[in-house]
Design a protein around this motif. Sequence first.
Motif, PDB file in Angstrom:
ATOM      1  N   UNK A   1      15.377 -25.503  -7.556  1.00 23.78           N
ATOM      2  CA  UNK A   1      15.443 -26.951  -7.741  1.00 23.78           C
ATOM      3  C   UNK A   1      16.426 -27.623  -6.794  1.00 23.78           C
ATOM      4  N   UNK A   2      17.334 -26.853  -6.198  1.00 21.35           N
ATOM      5  CA  UNK A   2      18.325 -27.445  -5.301  1.00 21.35           C
ATOM      6  C   UNK A   2      19.616 -27.828  -5.981  1.00 21.35           C
TER       7      UNK A   2
ATOM      8  N   UNK B   1       5.935 -26.146   2.250  1.00  8.77           N
ATOM      9  CA  UNK B   1       7.089 -26.866   2.801  1.00  8.77           C
ATOM     10  C   UNK B   1       8.362 -26.054   2.580  1.00  8.77           C
ATOM     11  N   UNK B   2       9.093 -25.800   3.642  1.00  9.76           N
ATOM     12  CA  UNK B   2      10.359 -25.085   3.543  1.00  9.76           C
ATOM     13  C   UNK B   2      11.422 -26.041   3.015  1.00  9.76           C
ATOM     14  N   UNK B   3      11.952 -25.741   1.836  1.00  7.97           N
ATOM     15  CA  UNK B   3      12.978 -26.607   1.243  1.00  7.97           C
ATOM     16  C   UNK B   3      14.374 -26.007   1.390  1.00  7.97           C
ATOM     17  N   UNK B   4      14.428 -24.702   1.706  1.00  7.30           N
ATOM     18  CA  UNK B   4      15.718 -24.059   1.968  1.00  7.30           C
ATOM     19  C   UNK B   4      15.515 -22.907   2.933  1.00  7.30           C
TER      20      UNK B   4
ATOM     21  N   UNK C   1      17.028 -29.067   1.533  1.00  8.83           N
ATOM     22  CA  UNK C   1      16.612 -30.371   1.034  1.00  8.83           C
ATOM     23  C   UNK C   1      17.277 -30.669  -0.307  1.00  8.83           C
ATOM     24  N   UNK C   2      17.645 -31.926  -0.556  1.00 11.08           N
ATOM     25  CA  UNK C   2      18.225 -32.292  -1.852  1.00 11.08           C
ATOM     26  C   UNK C   2      17.179 -32.179  -2.956  1.00 11.08           C
ATOM     27  N   UNK C   3      17.624 -32.094  -4.217  1.00  8.37           N
ATOM     28  CA  UNK C   3      16.684 -31.893  -5.338  1.00  8.37           C
ATOM     29  C   UNK C   3      15.560 -32.918  -5.387  1.00  8.37           C
TER      30      UNK C   3
ATOM     31  N   UNK D   1      10.228 -29.853 -10.898  1.00  5.76           N
ATOM     32  CA  UNK D   1      10.592 -30.396 -12.201  1.00  5.76           C
ATOM     33  C   UNK D   1      11.227 -29.300 -13.028  1.00  5.76           C
ATOM     34  N   UNK D   2      12.508 -29.462 -13.368  1.00  7.39           N
ATOM     35  CA  UNK D   2      13.252 -28.439 -14.107  1.00  7.39           C
ATOM     36  C   UNK D   2      13.633 -28.962 -15.484  1.00  7.39           C
TER      37      UNK D   2
END
Length: 342
Positions: free
Chosen positions: A45-46, A60-63, A71-73, A79-80
């Motif tokens: 979730x970030x 999509x690479x988020x980290x 990327x920020x949450x 959705x967490x």
Amino acid sequence: MSIFVDIEKNLDGFRLNMQLEADNIPIALLGASGSGKSMTLRCIAGVEKPDRGKIVIDGQCVFDSEKKINLPPQERGTGLLFQNYALFPTMTVRQNIMCGARRSRKYTCVDALIQQFGLEKLDKRLPSELSGGQQQRVALARILASQPRILMLDEPFSALDAFLRWQVEQQMSEVIESFPGTTILVSHNREEAYRLCQKIAVVQDGKTHGLREKRELFCHPKTQAEAHLVGMENVLDAQQQSDGTIYIPAWNVSFTPQNTVPNVRAVSVSAHAFTLEEPPSDYLTVNGCITRIMHGPTDAIVLITPQQGSGVLHWRTCNTSLQRDQSIRLYLPLDQIHLLTE
């Protein structure tokens, strides 16, 4: 929507080393408290940052620690559902759900979600005026209002009593079935994980051996961690002899396995697997003495000390004629003994 996770993070007492990949199915991370399950969701979730690795959501690479991507949450499309639901205490039910809709800019979905979760008469109440089950429904509606690509549920039933838990689980099952992306459920409850998910990964000390089909996992555990978490009552150290036989010191018995498995270190056996009647072939005999009988509403767990053994055998039975200190002989079909390599 697919998800790919390959991350590492130093935690208190162990190192999280998680590899996970799924595509548009509900999956579960099953493990004891403190094994790294919730931290995995927080990293996806970030909310937390891994020390190393890569996270890809729907292509999509988020980290990516090497490429310095984090990327920020709010930009990850996740959705967490937190264990404590994390509702805004000064906002009403409707306002909380509206906060989720701001992310997706789909404000027209708010009324539909309020109706879907039966919140029509509660939409002007504050979280403090709701029961635990009602709070959870609001939190879930808020998440769905944001139209996430990945739905993550962190021990969603842990704060609910048994009766309410069953009611909420039925509604959660409908949500998971209708959700178009991947759902990740974190739980220490094997029954919930089995009912709600298609594949399960057992997590121990921050590591997992990958996702397995749930029926295959429960019927054929491969490690001691898997055997314990799927409910095998008998998990015992074993010694593999040079001639291929397996010796179980706790029961003082040996047997020749039906299949050749190298490096066997333990065995697991369900308490349901034993019988008083001799099978037609390929079985193990255990003689012992009943030391304790623990009665339940539908059956009993019988604790037996095997002759010259150093451990205990757990047998689950509906037999009501058994007595403590009674000598007994049980038969165990060899195909009910699971060989464990870890």
